[in-house]
Scaffold this motif. Structure first.
Motif, PDB file in Angstrom:
ATOM      1  N   LEU A 180      14.234   5.135  -6.017  1.00 28.96           N
ATOM      2  CA  LEU A 180      13.995   4.816  -8.068  1.00 28.96           C
ATOM      3  C   LEU A 180      12.130   6.004  -8.096  1.00 28.96           C
ATOM      4  O   LEU A 180      12.246   6.707  -9.224  1.00 28.96           O
ATOM      5  CB  LEU A 180      13.405   4.108  -7.489  1.00 28.96           C
ATOM      6  N   SER A 181      11.171   6.164  -6.843  1.00 30.17           N
ATOM      7  CA  SER A 181      10.046   6.330  -7.224  1.00 30.17           C
ATOM      8  C   SER A 181      10.230   7.607  -7.957  1.00 30.17           C
ATOM      9  O   SER A 181       9.380   8.559  -8.146  1.00 30.17           O
ATOM     10  CB  SER A 181       9.153   6.697  -6.632  1.00 30.17           C
ATOM     11  N   LYS A 182      11.194   8.386  -7.189  1.00 28.95           N
ATOM     12  CA  LYS A 182      11.811  10.093  -7.762  1.00 28.95           C
ATOM     13  C   LYS A 182      12.682  10.190  -8.773  1.00 28.95           C
ATOM     14  O   LYS A 182      12.867  10.872  -9.013  1.00 28.95           O
ATOM     15  CB  LYS A 182      12.383  10.539  -6.224  1.00 28.95           C
ATOM     16  N   GLN A 183      12.893   9.237  -9.650  1.00 31.88           N
ATOM     17  CA  GLN A 183      13.754   9.279 -10.263  1.00 31.88           C
ATOM     18  C   GLN A 183      12.720   9.550 -11.938  1.00 31.88           C
ATOM     19  O   GLN A 183      12.931   8.384 -12.558  1.00 31.88           O
ATOM     20  CB  GLN A 183      14.943   8.296 -10.619  1.00 31.88           C
ATOM     21  N   MET A 234      11.352   0.293   1.899  1.00 26.29           N
ATOM     22  CA  MET A 234      10.589   1.842   1.456  1.00 26.29           C
ATOM     23  C   MET A 234      11.457   2.858   0.860  1.00 26.29           C
ATOM     24  O   MET A 234      11.156   3.770   0.024  1.00 26.29           O
ATOM     25  CB  MET A 234       9.412   1.469   2.895  1.00 26.29           C
ATOM     26  N   GLU A 235      12.695   3.195   2.105  1.00 23.44           N
ATOM     27  CA  GLU A 235      13.438   3.865   1.675  1.00 23.44           C
ATOM     28  C   GLU A 235      14.325   3.935  -0.012  1.00 23.44           C
ATOM     29  O   GLU A 235      14.411   5.019  -0.586  1.00 23.44           O
ATOM     30  CB  GLU A 235      14.954   3.839   2.582  1.00 23.44           C
ATOM     31  N   LEU A 240       3.081   5.779  -3.609  1.00 23.74           N
ATOM     32  CA  LEU A 240       4.337   6.702  -4.567  1.00 23.74           C
ATOM     33  C   LEU A 240       4.344   6.511  -6.044  1.00 23.74           C
ATOM     34  O   LEU A 240       5.168   7.574  -6.638  1.00 23.74           O
ATOM     35  CB  LEU A 240       5.742   5.993  -4.108  1.00 23.74           C
ATOM     36  N   MET A 241       3.524   6.030  -6.062  1.00 28.61           N
ATOM     37  CA  MET A 241       2.582   5.843  -8.178  1.00 28.61           C
ATOM     38  C   MET A 241       2.240   6.625  -8.389  1.00 28.61           C
ATOM     39  O   MET A 241       1.268   7.228  -7.787  1.00 28.61           O
ATOM     40  CB  MET A 241       2.864   4.365  -8.181  1.00 28.61           C
ATOM     41  N   PRO A 242       2.255   7.176  -8.784  1.00 25.56           N
ATOM     42  CA  PRO A 242       1.423   8.594 -10.305  1.00 25.56           C
ATOM     43  C   PRO A 242      -0.032   7.903 -10.478  1.00 25.56           C
ATOM     44  O   PRO A 242       0.113   6.052 -10.121  1.00 25.56           O
ATOM     45  CB  PRO A 242       2.546   9.007 -11.093  1.00 25.56           C
ATOM     46  N   GLU A 243      -0.868   8.952 -11.212  1.00 26.35           N
ATOM     47  CA  GLU A 243      -2.434   7.553 -11.645  1.00 26.35           C
ATOM     48  C   GLU A 243      -2.054   7.085 -12.797  1.00 26.35           C
ATOM     49  O   GLU A 243      -1.735   7.044 -13.327  1.00 26.35           O
ATOM     50  CB  GLU A 243      -3.218   9.297 -11.775  1.00 26.35           C
ATOM     51  N   MET A 245       1.148  -1.158   0.390  1.00 25.04           N
ATOM     52  CA  MET A 245       0.166   0.089  -0.301  1.00 25.04           C
ATOM     53  C   MET A 245       0.469   1.440   0.038  1.00 25.04           C
ATOM     54  O   MET A 245       0.117   2.285  -0.634  1.00 25.04           O
ATOM     55  CB  MET A 245      -0.921   0.017   0.949  1.00 25.04           C
ATOM     56  N   LYS A 246       1.659   1.141   0.074  1.00 22.34           N
ATOM     57  CA  LYS A 246       2.526   2.558   0.743  1.00 22.34           C
ATOM     58  C   LYS A 246       3.090   2.372  -0.387  1.00 22.34           C
ATOM     59  O   LYS A 246       4.110   3.823  -0.768  1.00 22.34           O
ATOM     60  CB  LYS A 246       3.786   2.293   1.778  1.00 22.34           C
ATOM     61  N   THR A 247       4.147   1.036  -1.147  1.00 21.06           N
ATOM     62  CA  THR A 247       4.492   1.449  -2.445  1.00 21.06           C
ATOM     63  C   THR A 247       3.522   2.055  -3.925  1.00 21.06           C
ATOM     64  O   THR A 247       4.203   2.503  -4.152  1.00 21.06           O
ATOM     65  CB  THR A 247       4.595   0.253  -2.896  1.00 21.06           C
TER      66      THR A 247
END
Length: 423
Positions: free
Chosen positions: A413-416, A407-408, A357-360, A352-354
């Motif tokens: 990775l989600s920000k790249q 999660m860190e 981090l994801m866009p729509e 759920m936390k992952t």
């Protein structure tokens, strides 16, 4: 208009049309291949007690490979009907594919391996041999498995065809899937479907979270468990190929209606397929089809000395485990669809936390992908042994910090957002 001017007009029009064609955004190309990966009769069964061996086959296990190419970049996504392939074997698969010639730009680093976690497949980890004096891994079978996966990736790359992509989402499993730790659960079913130029199914990717354990400790035959019913129903409805992507099943997502019958497993798999199909009755189409891919090597601390002992004794084959263990996570997107890997059986909270981090767009959590590092549960399970199943779950875990470190790395990775796939 003079003849000369008319010629100029036609030449200009031709150049304009040619320019438009050259600037056309290429459609994503998709190729698929699969092969039977049934183990030899007599091989050790992964799951439940040690020293259990196969006596027959109820339904076959498969390696299924999908290769994606957006005109510039490419990657491969593979599912295996097994308990969980370890990182060192992914590296061996990459070594095999590196020796193969591809017609498209392809890097072995862009291979993602996701295991379905059936408990009626072969021991590919080593824990389920006769006892802890010897590994349950059949080295000849592992050589076959690694070679077969590499070959399927290569064959899939030869079967590329242009595709359009649509997706559906649903909720499922209220009457038979539960978190037996009485905590969070993600019941989402997410389906990505690739269609050919005639709008026929090439392949579907279905993401859902539940242990395939109807057959566990009941049968001694090879089986994909409830996924056998899922595959059969999806093939009946859609044709083409169908990959199941296991979700976050740690902490502890299980079927609650096991009656010891094979037909129950097939029925539940069929129902999952019907839910996936229903989600595609009013599908949404992806407006983009470009690929982006990020990966990161992760060093996890090993607080559980049993992992070190199993490595030192050769029970876990070819895996060096000291105070730390090396693994990998990936984050990739296909158009607006986002995927993230978890290298073990993660508690639903981490899935759920992952997703947060994801866009729509459609969101996929790939549990038991790139590695199989046991249970990845909340730190509270290490702090309070009275929580449901805490002694077992922590005994099968690396340690208290695994989830936080995971999660860190996924957050980074989600920000790249602009990272490109290597060619």
């Amino acid at each position: 208009m003079t003849k000369q001017n008319l010629i100029f007009c036609w030449v200009g029009l031709l150049l304009f049309v040619t320019s438009c064609q050259n600037n056309k955004i290429p459609q994503l190309q998709v190729g698929v291949s699969k092969e039977n990966i049934n183990p030899p009769i007599g091989s050790f069964i992964a799951g439940d007690k040690q020293n259990r061996t196969f006596t027959g086959v109820l339904d076959s296990l498969y390696a299924k490979a999908v290769v994606l190419h957006d005109g510039e970049k490419s990657m491969a996504l593979v599912t295996l009907d097994c308990i969980g392939l370890l990182f060192q074997d992914l590296q061996k698969i990459r070594e095999q594919t590196a020796q193969m010639e591809f017609d498209i730009p392809f890097s072995p680093e862009n291979i993602v391996i996701s295991s379905t976690h059936t408990h009626s497949g072969p021991d590919v980890v080593g824990l389920w041999g006769k006892d802890f004096s010897e590994s349950g891994v059949n080295k000849e079978y592992m050589d076959f498995l690694i070679q077969t996966v590499a070959e399927q990736i290569h064959k899939a790359s030869k079967n590329l065809q242009e595709s359009t992509i649509r997706y559906g989402q649903n909720e499922f499993g209220e009457d038979w899937v539960a978190n037996i730790c009485q905590e969070e659960i993600d019941r989402s079913v997410t389906v990505l479907q690739f269609l050919d130029k005639n709008q026929k199914n090439i392949v579907t990717l279905t993401n859902f979270a539940c242990h395939p354990t109807y057959m566990d400790a009941v049968y001694s035959e090879v089986s994909a468990d409830y996924l056998a019913g899922f595959y059969k129903e999806m093939e009946k409805k859609w044709g083409g190929e169908h990959l199941f992507l296991q979700g976050a099943i740690g902490g502890w997502i299980q079927p609650t209606d096991k009656d010891g019958g094979y037909q129950k497993a097939l029925q539940r798999g069929q129902e999952l397929a019907l839910s996936a199909t229903a989600s595609l009755l009013e599908p949404k189409t992806l407006s983009k089809s470009n690929l982006n891919f990020r990966s990161q090597t992760v060093i996890f601390p090993v607080m559980n000395e049993a992992w070190q002992q199993l490595s030192a004794a050769g029970i876990i084959v070819d895996r060096k485990v000291t105070e730390v263990i090396e693994s990998e996570v990936v984050w990739f997107s296909i158009g607006e669809a986002t995927f993230a890997s978890h290298p073990g059986e993660t508690a639903p909270i981490y899935g759920m936390k992952t997703k947060e981090l994801m866009p729509e767009g459609p969101k996929f959590i790939l549990g038991l992908s790139q590695d199989a590092l046991g249970y990845i549960v909340k730190p509270s399970y290490f702090e309070n042994p009275n929580l449901p199943h805490a002694p077992y779950l922590t005994r099968m875990s690396l340690g208290k910090e695994t989830g936080n470190i995971l999660m860190e790395e996924l957050t980074k990775l989600s920000k790249q957002n602009n990272t490109q796939l290597p060619n």
